[in-house]
Design an enzyme around this catalytic site. Structure first.
Site, PDB file in Angstrom:
ATOM      1  N   ARG A  10       0.780  -1.114   0.041  1.00  0.00           N
ATOM      2  CA  ARG A  10       0.002  -0.151   0.002  1.00  0.00           C
ATOM      3  C   ARG A  10       0.806   1.457  -0.140  1.00  0.00           C
ATOM      4  NH1 ARG A  10      -4.069  -2.388  -1.644  1.00  0.00           N
ATOM      5  NH2 ARG A  10      -5.502  -3.584  -0.051  1.00  0.00           N
ATOM      6  N   ASP A 175     -10.269  -4.689  -5.835  1.00  0.00           N
ATOM      7  CA  ASP A 175      -9.827  -4.365  -7.191  1.00  0.00           C
ATOM      8  C   ASP A 175      -8.280  -3.705  -7.509  1.00  0.00           C
ATOM      9  OD1 ASP A 175      -9.745  -4.280 -10.125  1.00  0.00           O
ATOM     10  OD2 ASP A 175     -11.317  -2.805 -10.223  1.00  0.00           O
ATOM     11  N   GLU A 176      -7.360  -4.471  -7.123  1.00  0.00           N
ATOM     12  CA  GLU A 176      -5.816  -4.004  -7.127  1.00  0.00           C
ATOM     13  C   GLU A 176      -5.110  -5.016  -8.132  1.00  0.00           C
ATOM     14  OE1 GLU A 176      -4.248  -1.952  -3.432  1.00  0.00           O
ATOM     15  OE2 GLU A 176      -5.705  -3.936  -2.830  1.00  0.00           O
ATOM     16  N   TYR A 177      -3.990  -4.410  -8.566  1.00  0.00           N
ATOM     17  CA  TYR A 177      -3.274  -5.174  -9.355  1.00  0.00           C
ATOM     18  C   TYR A 177      -3.582  -5.925 -10.553  1.00  0.00           C
ATOM     19  CZ  TYR A 177      -1.274  -4.693  -4.693  1.00  0.00           C
ATOM     20  OH  TYR A 177      -0.877  -4.100  -3.560  1.00  0.00           O
TER      21      TYR A 177
END
Length: 315
Positions: A10, A175-177
């Site tokens: 993060r 909803d990351e990467y």
């Protein structure tokens, strides 16, 4: 195929963390699959001994045991310190041959699922809900770029089938990467996440669906006159050490503007965020990275404010 995500990084959260302390107070593998199991009834003690916000613990199963969530109880009354434990994390991967997204479990997530009798059921028998987080994996597949209702619904079925097969309590969207566009995949569109959430809720009307409020999907909750905000049970701030109200149409009782990383966010900030949660009438408190150490001091820093009691650690 990319290596599955090992941990959640993060950068933005770290940048915001110090500022939050200053501004606090302003809004800112393979194996036999486990047999399906019905949701166990909470024990009388865990169901009745605690009142206050819902507390959530994300656990990095690449490094730590899910059972850690059940090792903390309240000194006053004996209720669970944590109400929801999140398996972090499964992945949404992309098959470049079939050109389809699919649900993927790395060896550690698969181990937890295959050993549900010893990794998941003990928590559920205490009254703790166990949810599976699904995360992007640098392959171009994400919740926001399904190009048809049919493909979104197919992925929703993979998720709900997993919940049913392993006796889980729900799904968490992170909803990351995703790296939208990689491997020739589409960019985010407005209909994808709406179709996905709609199908998932239809498949599991009585299970938890939660939103880690980040990424293109989190800002695309409405399409064609359909707003899926109300289909979520919870939504939370993704930036640890800060206060940020998720921008989703849910009542305060289903939102966590506070987010902390156990052992990394200072105990004073943990306490201040918990106090503000109660003071402003919010009903959820999010924690991340519960490990196998005795973190009773860190956990007590928020349970005192949320429930009026210290937390006790039992190895």
């Amino acid at each position: 195929m990319s290596t599955p995500i090992r941990s959640r990084v993060r950068t933005a959260a770290l940048a915001l963390s110090a500022a939050a302390v200053l501004t606090l107070g302003t809004t800112a593998t393979t194996g036999a699959a486990a047999a399906p199991a019905p949701d166990p009834a909470p024990s009388p003690a865990s169901a009745s001994a605690k009142q206050g916000p819902t507390s959530v613990a994300y656990i990095e199963v690449n490094n730590h045991s899910m059972l850690n969530a059940g090792k903390y109880t309240l000194a006053d009354g004996g209720g669970n310190a944590f109400d929801v434990a999140v398996i972090f994390a499964a992945n949404i991967n992309y098959d470049t041959n079939s050109k389809k997204a699919y649900l993927h479990f790395n060896e550690n997530v698969q181990r937890v699922l295959d050993n549900a009798a010893t990794e998941i059921r003990p928590l559920q028998q205490k009254g703790i809900k166990v949810v599976l987080s699904v995360l992007g994996n640098h392959q171009g597949a994400g919740f926001a770029n399904f190009t048809s209702q049919q493909t979104a619904s197919a992925f929703a079925k993979e998720m709900s089938d997993t919940v049913a097969e392993y006796g889980l309590d729900g799904i968490d969207f992170d909803d990351e990467y995703a790296e939208y566009g990689k491997n020739g995949t589409a960019q985010p569109n407005d209909s994808s996440f709406v179709h996905l959430v709609t199908a998932l809720r239809a498949n599991m009307p009585d299970k938890i669906i939660s939103l880690y409020n980040i990424g293109p999907a989190a800002s695309r909750l409405s399409y064609g006159g359909v707003d899926v905000s109300s289909k979520f049970d919870y939504a939370w701030n993704p930036y640890y050490g800060t206060w940020q109200v998720p921008g989703i149409g849910l009542p305060k009782s289903r939102l966590s503007p506070a987010a902390v990383e156990i052992g990394r966010t200072s105990q004073s900030t943990v306490t201040s965020l918990a106090r503000r949660t109660v003071g402003e009438g919010y009903g959820v408190y999010l924690t991340y990275n519960l490990d196998g150490s005795d973190r009773s001091a860190d956990v007590s820093a928020f349970t005192r404010e949320l429930y009026g009691s210290d937390a006790v650690y039992t190895p």
